[in-house]
Write a protein that holds these residues in place. Structure first.
Motif, PDB file in Angstrom:
ATOM      1  N   HIS A 133      -0.868  -1.247  10.048  1.00 18.63           N
ATOM      2  CA  HIS A 133      -0.213  -2.346   9.339  1.00 18.63           C
ATOM      3  C   HIS A 133       0.137  -3.469  10.310  1.00 18.63           C
ATOM      4  N   THR A 165      -4.511  -6.905   5.398  1.00 19.03           N
ATOM      5  CA  THR A 165      -4.442  -6.285   6.722  1.00 19.03           C
ATOM      6  C   THR A 165      -5.815  -6.188   7.375  1.00 19.03           C
ATOM      7  N   ALA A 166      -6.844  -5.969   6.574  1.00 17.23           N
ATOM      8  CA  ALA A 166      -8.202  -5.866   7.130  1.00 17.23           C
ATOM      9  C   ALA A 166      -8.610  -7.169   7.805  1.00 17.23           C
ATOM     10  N   ALA A 195      -1.661   4.836   3.908  1.00 19.52           N
ATOM     11  CA  ALA A 195      -2.444   3.681   4.348  1.00 19.52           C
ATOM     12  C   ALA A 195      -1.629   2.811   5.300  1.00 19.52           C
ATOM     13  N   ARG A 201       0.844  -1.205   0.000  1.00 21.86           N
ATOM     14  CA  ARG A 201       0.000   0.000   0.000  1.00 21.86           C
ATOM     15  C   ARG A 201       0.874   1.248   0.000  1.00 21.86           C
ATOM     16  N   CYS A 258      -1.605  -6.339   1.511  1.00 24.84           N
ATOM     17  CA  CYS A 258      -2.181  -5.020   1.245  1.00 24.84           C
ATOM     18  C   CYS A 258      -3.373  -4.868   2.184  1.00 24.84           C
ATOM     19  N   ALA A 259      -4.362  -4.111   1.805  1.00 23.58           N
ATOM     20  CA  ALA A 259      -5.531  -3.923   2.660  1.00 23.58           C
ATOM     21  C   ALA A 259      -6.443  -5.149   2.640  1.00 23.58           C
ATOM     22  N   SER A 260      -6.713  -5.689   1.451  1.00 24.70           N
ATOM     23  CA  SER A 260      -7.713  -6.751   1.335  1.00 24.70           C
ATOM     24  C   SER A 260      -7.250  -8.010   0.615  1.00 24.70           C
TER      25      SER A 260
END
Length: 107
Positions: free
Chosen positions: A32, A88-89, A27, A23, A61-63
């Motif tokens: 993280h 990470t989510a 972000a 990311r 990454c995020a998703s």
């Protein structure tokens, strides 16, 4: 593209896995996985040159979407790269720790 679930990733991370978060810095600083290196997709040449040639690279990454594409690209360049499913989510949703700020060194 290869992908690992969070339990496998958590075990590998505890054993010192090399992990990059693809990311952007904002972000990453917002939250993280602790100990994960920042390696934004916007600077691909810097990322590739910093990867270890003798270890698996875990990409998060995020998703899981960007990390999947990034891991696939790294594989095409010869790296042993795998994406972390859910990103990470998902890590945060399971109650695992989240770090904030720029604590980890950039890759």
């Amino acid at each position: 593209m290869r992908e690992v679930d969070l339990n496998v990733f958590a075990a590998e991370l505890a054993n010192g896995a090399f992990v990059i978060d693809v990311r952007e810095p904002e972000a990453y600083r917002a939250g993280h996985v602790p100990g994960v290196r920042l390696a934004p997709l916007s600077t691909p040449d810097a990322v590739v040159s910093a990867l270890p040639g003798d270890r698996t690279v875990y990409v998060i990454c995020a998703s899981g979407h960007r990390s999947g594409r990034a891991a696939e690209h790294l594989q095409e360049l010869g790296a042993d790269a795998v994406s972390v499913a859910g990103g990470t989510a998902a890590w945060a949703r399971t109650g695992r720790p989240i770090a904030r700020g720029a604590a980890a060194e950039a890759a």
